[in-house]
Design a protein around this motif. Structure first.
Motif, mmCIF file in Angstrom:
data_model
loop_
_atom_site.group_PDB
_atom_site.id
_atom_site.type_symbol
_atom_site.label_atom_id
_atom_site.label_comp_id
_atom_site.label_asym_id
_atom_site.label_seq_id
_atom_site.Cartn_x
_atom_site.Cartn_y
_atom_site.Cartn_z
ATOM 1 N N SER A 18 0.832 -1.199 0.000
ATOM 2 C CA SER A 18 0.000 0.000 0.000
ATOM 3 C C SER A 18 0.865 1.247 0.000
ATOM 4 O O SER A 18 2.053 1.206 0.308
ATOM 5 N N TYR A 100 4.197 0.040 3.355
ATOM 6 C CA TYR A 100 3.522 1.329 3.334
ATOM 7 C C TYR A 100 4.560 2.428 3.141
ATOM 8 O O TYR A 100 5.760 2.217 3.272
ATOM 9 N N GLY A 120 -3.410 0.476 -3.072
ATOM 10 C CA GLY A 120 -2.552 -0.688 -2.929
ATOM 11 C C GLY A 120 -3.119 -1.923 -3.576
ATOM 12 O O GLY A 120 -4.065 -1.850 -4.366
ATOM 13 N N LEU A 178 -4.971 -4.301 6.616
ATOM 14 C CA LEU A 178 -5.382 -4.493 5.229
ATOM 15 C C LEU A 178 -6.059 -5.852 5.040
ATOM 16 O O LEU A 178 -7.025 -5.970 4.289
#
Length: 311
Positions: A18, A100, A120, A178
């Motif tokens: 992401s 990230y 993402g 996520l």
């Protein structure tokens, strides 16, 4: 394990990726199609438009989630009239690192209103894609609605805090959130599908107590010596009625699905562990390593040992 948990565990490979991006209006961004992945966009701040040459523009607001189960290309912009730039934020691109982006990435625009998006992807293994995922539409848009989607709203809020203000533990927290986000997306979509009078499809199957009971039995213990009669008992139906209902909804007969799930489970164990072949054979219901190897080769085109070495 329940069916939905297994679907995600088996299909996804590696860690979800992401990137946290802030756009300043005016901006327009195309996201390339990425086969073998499932993409997502979570609007954390501001608003934007989802654009498609074949559909009416759709406005996305803060808290909205956009999920592309098949990695379909799409375009976001601050306004439908804004010019669009080349594709970006693809899973292998520099803007989508392993977990990230540790701080905000400001992009585009001329100082106008800000839109913050978490973009993402989940990497999927096409050879192990569960048929449930294949039935999903190209995109799923879930609007922010705390009164109806409380768990999803909470996950989005937690993600916004973690990616907007990274600190110790964020690199572990974001992938876990996520995964939670993906589970909530699928759970909500399946629950909201109109199933009244429907006799086909996974949404209907997972809302049917009899078929769901049989599916849970297979996923709970794939090594058990299941027969159609035994699965019908789990479902609380006669053998013939159960076989008709299962085949109609799932698209294959009960023992066909059982074999597919056993071979899919075996492939995951071969890829992810060093467990001996005889132990894997036993875990998926084969008393003979030779019988297991023959069944596995028919399904995957390789003997178990060769499959493990290649993986």
């Amino acid at each position: 394990m329940d069916v939905l948990s297994d679907v995600i565990t088996v299909a996804r490979t590696g860690r979800p990726r992401s990137a946290y991006v802030r756009w300043h209006a005016p901006w327009g961004q195309q996201f390339a199609s990425v086969p073998g992945s499932a993409g997502f966009q979570v609007v954390l701040e501001g608003s934007c438009w989802l654009l498609s040459p074949h559909a009416v523009p759709v406005q996305l607001g803060a808290g909205d989630v956009l999920f592309m189960p098949h990695g379909s290309g799409h375009t976001l912009a601050d306004d439908p009239a804004t010019a669009v730039t080349d594709p970006a934020c693809v899973p292998d691109g520099p803007e989508l690192p392993a977990s990230y982006v540790s701080d905000s990435v400001d992009r585009f625009g001329e100082g106008g209103p800000v839109t913050a998006v978490l973009c993402g992807a989940y990497q999927l293994d096409p050879s192990r894609t569960h048929p449930l995922l294949l039935t999903l539409p190209d995109s799923i848009h879930l609007r922010a609605d705390p009164s109806r989607h409380r768990e999803l709203h909470a996950a989005v809020q937690l993600l916004a805090v973690e990616v907007g203000h990274p600190r110790l533990g964020t690199s572990a927290t974001v992938p876990a959130l996520l995964d939670t986000l993906l589970m909530y997306i699928l759970r909500i979509w399946l629950a909201e599908q109109p199933t009244r009078g429907s006799t086909t499809g996974w949404a209907a199957a997972l809302n049917d107590p009899a078929v769901t009971a049989a599916l849970h039995a297979v996923h709970r213990d794939p090594a058990a010596p299941w027969t159609v009669a035994k699965l019908a008992t789990e479902a609380g139906l006669s053998r013939a009625a159960f076989a008709r209902r299962f085949s109609s909804m799932i698209g294959q007969p009960p023992l066909g699905y059982l074999t597919w799930w056993r071979m899919t489970t075996a492939a995951r164990l071969l890829r992810a562990t060093e467990v001996p072949l005889r132990s894997i054979a036993a875990q998926v219901g084969y008393t003979s390593e030779f019988a297991f190897a023959s069944a596995f080769k028919r399904t995957h085109g390789l003997a178990p040992g060769a499959y493990r070495r290649r993986s």
